[in-house]
Design a protein around this motif. Structure first.
Motif: not given
Ligand code: ADP
Length: 139
Positions: A94, A8, A38-40, A108-111, A122-123, A10, A16
């Protein structure tokens, strides 16, 4: 055996995702796995969308799709990479796409925890908690 990897992205914060794409590519090469990007697009509230000029929604959708293609190219993703754009809530979409595409793994990446006081964003947290397949969280 990993046959399909979902990444996924963003498109507004694709830096990221750079590491996630690099790792997923490596995994895919070792396992002869298919890659899905995938992008949402987050759903706009109705009270906003009814005021949008005609055709703007289509233009925005096309721009997101173009941006995803650009990101794939910039990061050297193979031509066979499937690219999907969905509308809705990022974590929910996702998880749904992972089921639909029969993905074995989500990368998936995270902060970076140093960036804020997050342990995990959170994602990423929702995906880790609810996914039926393996999830690799990249930092
Ligand atoms: P947040 O703190 O913004 O929730 P996270 O660190 O949990 O962010 O997750 C960020 C990751 O989530 C991104 O690198 C991507 O992999 C995925 N993600 C976040 N928003 C989207 C989006 N709109 N479409 C696809 N993937 C997304």
């Amino acid at each position: 055996m990993i046959r399909k990897i979902l990444i996924p992205i963003d498109v507004a914060a694709d830096d990221l995702g750079r590491e996630a794409m690099a790792l997923a590519k490596e995994l895919a090469a070792n396992h002869y796995a298919k890659l899905v990007l995938l992008t949402v697009r987050e759903t706009m509230p109705g009270y906003v969308s009814i005021h949008m000029p005609e055709g703007l929604e289509e233009k925005m959708a096309a721009a997101v799709s173009d941006r995803l293609n650009e990101i794939a190219e910039k990061n050297g993703m193979p031509d066979s990479t499937e690219k999907l754009v969905r509308n809705g809530n990022p974590a929910a979409e996702i998880l749904e796409v992972a089921e639909e595409t029969d993905a074995d793994m989500i990368v998936i990446s995270s902060h970076d925890p140093g960036v804020a006081d997050y342990f995990i964003g959170s994602v990423a947290a929702r995906v880790v908690r609810h996914a039926h397949c393996s999830v690799l969280v990249v930092r």
